[in-house]
Design a protein around this motif. Structure first.
Motif, PDB file in Angstrom:
ATOM      1  N   GLN A   1       0.889  -1.114   0.006  1.00  0.00           N
ATOM      2  CA  GLN A   1       0.009  -0.067   0.052  1.00  0.00           C
ATOM      3  C   GLN A   1       0.871   1.257   0.093  1.00  0.00           C
ATOM      4  O   GLN A   1       0.713   2.180  -0.650  1.00  0.00           O
ATOM      5  CB  GLN A   1      -0.871   0.039   1.225  1.00  0.00           C
ATOM      6  CG  GLN A   1      -1.984   1.236   1.371  1.00  0.00           C
ATOM      7  CD  GLN A   1      -2.941   1.059  -0.044  1.00  0.00           C
ATOM      8  OE1 GLN A   1      -3.534   0.122   0.179  1.00  0.00           O
ATOM      9  NE2 GLN A   1      -2.783   2.262  -0.451  1.00  0.00           N
TER      10      GLN A   1
ATOM     11  N   SER B   1       2.584   1.367  -3.466  1.00  0.00           N
ATOM     12  CA  SER B   1       1.496   2.232  -4.388  1.00  0.00           C
ATOM     13  C   SER B   1       1.304   3.478  -4.339  1.00  0.00           C
ATOM     14  O   SER B   1       1.086   4.186  -5.352  1.00  0.00           O
ATOM     15  CB  SER B   1       0.282   1.243  -4.708  1.00  0.00           C
ATOM     16  OG  SER B   1      -0.657   1.287  -3.858  1.00  0.00           O
ATOM     17  N   THR B   2       0.977   3.879  -3.299  1.00  0.00           N
ATOM     18  CA  THR B   2       0.610   5.548  -2.945  1.00  0.00           C
ATOM     19  C   THR B   2       2.013   6.226  -3.444  1.00  0.00           C
ATOM     20  O   THR B   2       1.734   7.291  -3.904  1.00  0.00           O
ATOM     21  CB  THR B   2       0.253   5.682  -1.506  1.00  0.00           C
ATOM     22  OG1 THR B   2      -0.443   4.751  -1.075  1.00  0.00           O
ATOM     23  CG2 THR B   2       0.029   7.007  -1.031  1.00  0.00           C
TER      24      THR B   2
ATOM     25  N   LYS C   1       4.294   5.675  -5.500  1.00  0.00           N
ATOM     26  CA  LYS C   1       4.529   5.648  -6.793  1.00  0.00           C
ATOM     27  C   LYS C   1       3.614   6.365  -7.804  1.00  0.00           C
ATOM     28  O   LYS C   1       3.878   7.302  -8.497  1.00  0.00           O
ATOM     29  CB  LYS C   1       4.251   4.109  -7.429  1.00  0.00           C
ATOM     30  CG  LYS C   1       5.731   3.112  -7.281  1.00  0.00           C
ATOM     31  CD  LYS C   1       5.397   1.927  -8.021  1.00  0.00           C
ATOM     32  CE  LYS C   1       6.565   1.267  -7.776  1.00  0.00           C
ATOM     33  NZ  LYS C   1       6.654  -0.364  -8.079  1.00  0.00           N
ATOM     34  N   GLU C   2       2.222   6.308  -7.193  1.00  0.00           N
ATOM     35  CA  GLU C   2       1.232   7.037  -7.826  1.00  0.00           C
ATOM     36  C   GLU C   2       1.542   8.554  -7.446  1.00  0.00           C
ATOM     37  O   GLU C   2       1.444   9.409  -8.342  1.00  0.00           O
ATOM     38  CB  GLU C   2      -0.190   6.796  -7.139  1.00  0.00           C
ATOM     39  CG  GLU C   2      -1.165   7.335  -8.126  1.00  0.00           C
ATOM     40  CD  GLU C   2      -2.795   6.959  -7.520  1.00  0.00           C
ATOM     41  OE1 GLU C   2      -2.690   5.891  -6.832  1.00  0.00           O
ATOM     42  OE2 GLU C   2      -3.727   7.678  -7.665  1.00  0.00           O
ATOM     43  N   ASN C   3       1.478   9.091  -6.214  1.00  0.00           N
ATOM     44  CA  ASN C   3       1.869  10.487  -5.755  1.00  0.00           C
ATOM     45  C   ASN C   3       2.959  11.091  -6.457  1.00  0.00           C
ATOM     46  O   ASN C   3       3.242  12.126  -7.129  1.00  0.00           O
ATOM     47  CB  ASN C   3       1.794  10.696  -4.414  1.00  0.00           C
ATOM     48  CG  ASN C   3       0.619  10.394  -3.722  1.00  0.00           C
ATOM     49  OD1 ASN C   3      -0.543  10.018  -4.311  1.00  0.00           O
ATOM     50  ND2 ASN C   3       0.449  10.242  -2.404  1.00  0.00           N
ATOM     51  N   ASN C   4       4.314  10.238  -6.315  1.00  0.00           N
ATOM     52  CA  ASN C   4       5.333  10.633  -6.846  1.00  0.00           C
ATOM     53  C   ASN C   4       5.456  10.978  -8.378  1.00  0.00           C
ATOM     54  O   ASN C   4       6.383  11.977  -8.868  1.00  0.00           O
ATOM     55  CB  ASN C   4       6.554   9.565  -6.407  1.00  0.00           C
ATOM     56  CG  ASN C   4       6.639   9.731  -5.112  1.00  0.00           C
ATOM     57  OD1 ASN C   4       6.001  10.305  -4.093  1.00  0.00           O
ATOM     58  ND2 ASN C   4       7.634   8.902  -4.492  1.00  0.00           N
ATOM     59  N   GLY C   5       4.793  10.086  -8.903  1.00  0.00           N
ATOM     60  CA  GLY C   5       4.588  10.007 -10.310  1.00  0.00           C
ATOM     61  C   GLY C   5       4.077  11.471 -10.810  1.00  0.00           C
ATOM     62  O   GLY C   5       4.614  12.153 -11.897  1.00  0.00           O
ATOM     63  N   LYS C   6       2.971  12.000 -10.229  1.00  0.00           N
ATOM     64  CA  LYS C   6       2.357  13.336 -10.435  1.00  0.00           C
ATOM     65  C   LYS C   6       3.101  14.387 -10.192  1.00  0.00           C
ATOM     66  O   LYS C   6       3.219  15.252 -10.915  1.00  0.00           O
ATOM     67  CB  LYS C   6       1.238  13.385  -9.574  1.00  0.00           C
ATOM     68  CG  LYS C   6      -0.069  12.432  -9.942  1.00  0.00           C
ATOM     69  CD  LYS C   6      -1.108  12.677  -9.001  1.00  0.00           C
ATOM     70  CE  LYS C   6      -2.032  11.384  -8.930  1.00  0.00           C
ATOM     71  NZ  LYS C   6      -2.775  11.194  -7.626  1.00  0.00           N
TER      72      LYS C   6
ATOM     73  N   ALA D   1       9.682   5.984 -10.034  1.00  0.00           N
ATOM     74  CA  ALA D   1       8.843   6.977  -9.163  1.00  0.00           C
ATOM     75  C   ALA D   1       8.960   6.609  -7.540  1.00  0.00           C
ATOM     76  O   ALA D   1       8.817   7.541  -6.856  1.00  0.00           O
ATOM     77  CB  ALA D   1       7.353   6.764  -9.510  1.00  0.00           C
TER      78      ALA D   1
END
Ligand SMILES: Cc1cc2nc3c(=O)[nH]c(=O)nc-3n(C[C@H](O)[C@H](O)[C@H](O)COP(=O)(O)O)c2cc1C
Length: 139
Positions: free
Chosen positions: A23, A26-27, A29-34, A92
């Protein structure tokens, strides 16, 4: 834009199961990618060691969120530097769990086969993460 690299370590507040770790990853990766923050997260059952790279404002915001996360505590800032280029531009958030593969690098950089970033210099933490980047298949 000023690029910076931030490295910290922390201790888990309670033993995390694999689902909880996934968890977090994945958070991240998602946030850092943005916000184009890249880096690497190393961990075992007790400790985290994370490197964050990116625009200074974005890295500071991400770190601020991380500091307030109840899943870990005793956060120690190990390095904060302005940099001219990223070392972890492909991830990310790369992720390296402690394993038999990481033990030799732990011995090389800390003198101990058990991963404990509190017992390591900031420079050694970066050195170990750079070698991990080159040698371990990241998940
Ligand atoms: C060891 C650790 C590392 C984390 N790394 C990141 C990270 O790199 N990026 C991130 O956005 N959140 C990271 N988190 C999660 C943040 O603490 C926080 O839960 C998250 O930013 C909240 O995002 P949300 O508002 O999208 O749910 C990490 C948490 C822990 C415990």
């Amino acid at each position: 834009m000023y690029l910076v690299r931030l490295i910290y370590c922390s201790a888990v507040t309670h033993e995390l199961n694999m689902q909880e770790v996934e968890q977090i990853i994945s958070t991240a990766k998602e946030n850092n990618g943005k916000v184009e923050v890249t880096g690497l997260l190393c961990f075992n059952r007790k400790y985290f060691l994370q490197c964050l790279e990116g625009a200074r404002t974005n890295v500071n915001k991400v770190y601020h969120n991380i500091l307030n996360d109840p899943r870990h505590h005793q956060v120690v800032l190990l390095e904060y530097d302005e940099i001219s280029r990223r070392e972890f531009s492909d991830w990310a958030m790369g992720c390296v769990p402690e394993s038999d593969l990481t033990k030799p690098l732990c011995i090389k950089y800390s003198g101990n086969s058990e991963f404990n970033p509190y017992e390591m210099r900031g420079e050694s933490c970066l050195g170990m993460m750079l070698e991990l980047r080159n040698s371990v298949a990241l998940i």
